[in-house]
Design a protein around this motif. Structure first.
Motif, short mmCIF file in Angstrom:
data_model
loop_
_atom_site.label_atom_id
_atom_site.label_comp_id
_atom_site.label_asym_id
_atom_site.label_seq_id
_atom_site.Cartn_x
_atom_site.Cartn_y
_atom_site.Cartn_z
N LYS A 34 0.83 -1.21 0.00
CA LYS A 34 0.00 0.00 0.00
C LYS A 34 0.86 1.26 0.00
O LYS A 34 0.57 2.23 -0.71
N ASP A 35 1.94 1.25 0.78
CA ASP A 35 2.83 2.40 0.85
C ASP A 35 3.50 2.69 -0.50
O ASP A 35 3.79 3.85 -0.83
N ILE A 36 3.75 1.65 -1.28
CA ILE A 36 4.38 1.85 -2.59
C ILE A 36 3.52 2.76 -3.45
O ILE A 36 4.03 3.60 -4.20
N GLY A 37 2.21 2.60 -3.36
CA GLY A 37 1.30 3.42 -4.16
C GLY A 37 1.21 4.87 -3.74
O GLY A 37 0.63 5.69 -4.45
N HIS A 38 1.77 5.22 -2.59
CA HIS A 38 1.67 6.59 -2.08
C HIS A 38 2.77 7.51 -2.60
O HIS A 38 2.63 8.72 -2.53
N TRP A 39 3.87 6.94 -3.08
CA TRP A 39 4.99 7.77 -3.52
C TRP A 39 4.76 8.29 -4.94
O TRP A 39 4.11 7.65 -5.76
N THR A 40 5.32 9.47 -5.22
CA THR A 40 5.15 10.09 -6.53
C THR A 40 6.14 9.50 -7.52
O THR A 40 7.15 8.91 -7.13
N PRO A 41 5.89 9.67 -8.84
CA PRO A 41 6.83 9.17 -9.85
C PRO A 41 8.20 9.85 -9.82
O PRO A 41 9.12 9.39 -10.49
N SER A 42 8.34 10.93 -9.07
CA SER A 42 9.65 11.56 -8.92
C SER A 42 10.45 10.89 -7.80
O SER A 42 11.67 11.03 -7.74
N GLU A 43 9.75 10.18 -6.92
CA GLU A 43 10.40 9.52 -5.79
C GLU A 43 10.53 8.01 -5.99
O GLU A 43 11.53 7.41 -5.63
N LEU A 44 9.50 7.44 -6.58
CA LEU A 44 9.48 5.99 -6.85
C LEU A 44 8.94 5.80 -8.26
O LEU A 44 7.74 5.91 -8.50
N GLY A 45 9.85 5.57 -9.20
CA GLY A 45 9.45 5.54 -10.60
C GLY A 45 9.80 4.24 -11.30
O GLY A 45 10.24 3.28 -10.69
N LYS A 46 9.58 4.25 -12.61
CA LYS A 46 9.94 3.08 -13.40
C LYS A 46 11.47 2.93 -13.42
O LYS A 46 12.19 3.91 -13.54
N PRO A 47 11.97 1.70 -13.27
CA PRO A 47 13.42 1.49 -13.23
C PRO A 47 14.12 1.96 -14.50
O PRO A 47 13.60 1.78 -15.61
N ASN A 48 15.29 2.54 -14.32
CA ASN A 48 16.07 3.02 -15.47
C ASN A 48 16.44 1.88 -16.40
O ASN A 48 16.40 2.02 -17.63
N TYR A 49 16.81 0.72 -15.82
CA TYR A 49 17.22 -0.40 -16.68
C TYR A 49 16.05 -0.91 -17.51
O TYR A 49 16.21 -1.34 -18.65
N LEU A 50 14.82 -0.81 -16.94
CA LEU A 50 13.63 -1.27 -17.66
C LEU A 50 13.33 -0.35 -18.84
O LEU A 50 12.92 -0.79 -19.90
N ARG A 51 13.55 0.95 -18.61
CA ARG A 51 13.34 1.91 -19.69
C ARG A 51 14.27 1.61 -20.86
O ARG A 51 13.89 1.73 -22.02
N LYS A 52 15.50 1.19 -20.55
CA LYS A 52 16.45 0.87 -21.61
C LYS A 52 16.09 -0.44 -22.30
O LYS A 52 16.14 -0.54 -23.53
#
Length: 554
Positions: free
Chosen positions: A152-170
């Motif tokens: 539940k706490d994971i859903g509370h953070w913003t995309p600037s604090e908890l975002g998609k992994p950099n390696y996944l984007r690559k």
């Protein structure tokens, strides 16, 4: 002082003017061309320079593969987080492969609980280390979380604090580009603000007729097939359903028919297969993605072909000056084109258009199509629920040439069937986030750079949240909505958690209701003797050997 001197030499080594000078002398005798003092200095101290460059390379690799991950591991271990011990180069990937190999002879996929087949290492480690554990994948520290309060706490953070992994984007760049599903922070905010209004319910209501138009050809094709086969025949339904979903996305979002978008969908499907095969290579083997192999060349060619096709579509739309034609919509494409000229994205206008069109083309049709396929399988194997859904569909569709928003709201049983299918077969099984800064999940201090992993299927099959029948198909659990189906309600997350909830869920639900209601009104479905139940992970969870069903005309 000597180190500074050698670093100066390293700087000279990468000087464009010096490189040009070296190339100019490469095929001629130095007797005819005098060597400059800089070049002479470099050549005299070449051994020292190579030593420094090698040292820097080793330090860089050591930092990526050990120092930085070990720093994360120490901080989490001091807080009581446990996990398997990693090796220097492979992390725990070798152990993951060993577990899969040892359990392969024992695999039996005859139920809805297929975690032990796809992710056996996660189950073993959870039994050994608890609901929160840490493991490594080639320089990446992955914190696996299945404890409800922490999820539940994971859903509370913003995309600037908890975002998609950099390696996944690559690793997903070829398929999704730098679109809404991969970017973070202000760039994500801008892209969502640009596209989300096109998926509000008032827009979806206007797309229902388009979904009907996309479904009608399938009904006619299947009726002709069954007429020539005496009313009943085995049909592999996968590609038929994919074509419907692809046509819906083409018409509703981009103002074109499936025939025009078929080349794009075909290439994206090939990209999906190629990338999912590469994702099986973990740890240092991921470096192979950058080598000039046959597979990598194929991926690059497909990426360029998709890019040109999308830009051609965007150009045609711009030349039409936004005019809608033949009853089709393309407001999403116009929103993307207009957004490409705004200041809120980090790349070129072309990249913005191509990335977001690819993301919508892929995610918008692939996930919905595979959900519809699993729905048909579950209805075929549970005839009592198929009959209940059919009675409702016939009642709602009776004397209606076209379904509307009010009709879709009356499909209560079918809604429960879809929700239960998404619980048992969520298209995207893994939810991955990267801590872009130090954050806190529950009582755990999570350092920057940690990858957080949530396995949706584990949440959806948690017996404490769903009851002892969690791995069984019982749509009635959703009779009073999601909030009453499980406690806590965030343990149901087929469309994501928090701010990054999928923007296309309204369109997906509307499409699934229309397609399934029309199919159930015309046909009955039963299991094929040749069906082999083996869900596989190909970026989405899909049938490993297709979905043959015995289809009978009513």
């Amino acid at each position: 002082m000597k180190l500074l001197y050698v670093c100066h030499l390293a700087k000279l080594a990468f000087s464009p003017s010096l490189i040009a000078e070296i190339l100019a002398h490469a095929t001629f005798s130095v007797e005819h061309f005098p060597i400059s003092s800089s070049m002479l200095l470099l050549m005299e101290n070449l051994p020292a320079l190579l030593f420094v460059l090698l040292g820097l390379a080793l330090f860089y690799l050591g930092n990526i593969l050990w120092l930085r991950p070990e720093k994360i591991r120490k901080r989490l271990r001091r807080q009581g987080v446990k996990g398997p011990r990693p090796t220097l180069l492979d992390g725990n990937t070798r152990e993951m492969k060993r577990i899969r190999h040892e359990l392969k002879p024992m695999k039996k996929q005859d139920s809805n609980n297929y975690i032990s087949t796809l992710f056996p290492h996660l189950l073993i480690w959870m039994e050994t280390y608890g609901s929160v554990f840490l493991y490594s994948s080639g320089g990446r520290e992955i914190l696996h979380v299945s404890q409800p309060d922490m999820v539940k706490d994971i859903g509370h953070w913003t995309p600037s604090e908890l975002g998609k992994p950099n390696y996944l984007r690559k690793s997903r760049k070829a398929l999704l580009g730098r679109g809404i599903f991969t970017v973070n922070g202000n760039e994500w905010v801008y892209q969502r603000k640009t596209m989300a209004p096109e998926f509000f319910m008032d827009k979806i209501k206007g797309m229902i007729q388009l979904i009907e138009d996309s479904t009608a050809p399938l009904l006619e094709v299947w009726e002709n097939i069954l007429d020539s086969a005496g009313g009943s025949k085995e049909i592999v339904v996968d590609d038929y359903v994919r074509n419907i979903s692809a046509d819906v996305i083409s018409r509703a979002c981009f103002g074109s028919s499936f025939s025009k978008g078929e080349e794009i969908f075909c290439r994206l499907r090939k990209l999906q297969t190629a990338i999912s095969q590469q994702d099986a290579l973990v740890g240092l083997s991921a470096l192979w993605k950058h080598l000039p192999t046959k597979s990598n060349r194929e991926i690059r060619n497909l990426v360029e072909e998709v890019r040109l096709l999308i830009l051609e579509l965007a150009k045609a739309t711009t030349n039409n000056n936004g005019a809608e034609h033949s009853g089709t919509y393309n407001s999403l494409l116009h929103a993307i084109i207009n957004g490409a000229s705004g200041p809120g994205h980090g790349g070129t206008s072309e990249d913005f258009i191509v990335s977001n069109c690819k993301a919508i083309y892929f995610a918008g049709h692939e996930t919905t199509a595979v959900t519809a396929v699993w729905c048909l399988m579950l209805l075929a194997t549970h005839p009592e629920w198929q009959e209940r859904a059919r009675v409702e569909a016939l009642e709602v569709c009776h004397s209606r040439s076209t379904l509307d928003a009010n009709g879709l709201q009356r499909l209560k049983t079918l809604t429960m069937v879809i929700q239960e299918t998404l619980r048992l077969y969520p298209p995207a099984s893994l939810m991955l986030r990267e801590a872009l800064t130090d954050i806190k999940i529950g009582e755990l201090e999570v350092p920057r750079g940690t990858i957080l992993q949530v396995t949706r299927l584990m949440l959806h099959l948690d017996k404490e949240a769903w009851g002892s029948d969690a791995d069984e198909f019982h749509p009635s659990r959703f009779a009073n909505g999601v909030a009453a189906a499980c406690k806590p309600s965030h343990m149901y997350a087929p469309f994501g958690l928090g701010l990054r909830t999928c923007i296309g869920q309204n369109l997906a639900m509307a499409e699934l209701k229309v397609v399934l209601a029309r199919l159930l009104s015309r046909f009955a479905f039963s299991p094929s003797p040749g069906y082999r139940h083996q869900p596989v992970f190909r970026l989405t969870i899909e049938p490993g050997f297709g979905m043959p069903l015995v289809v009978t005309r009513l």
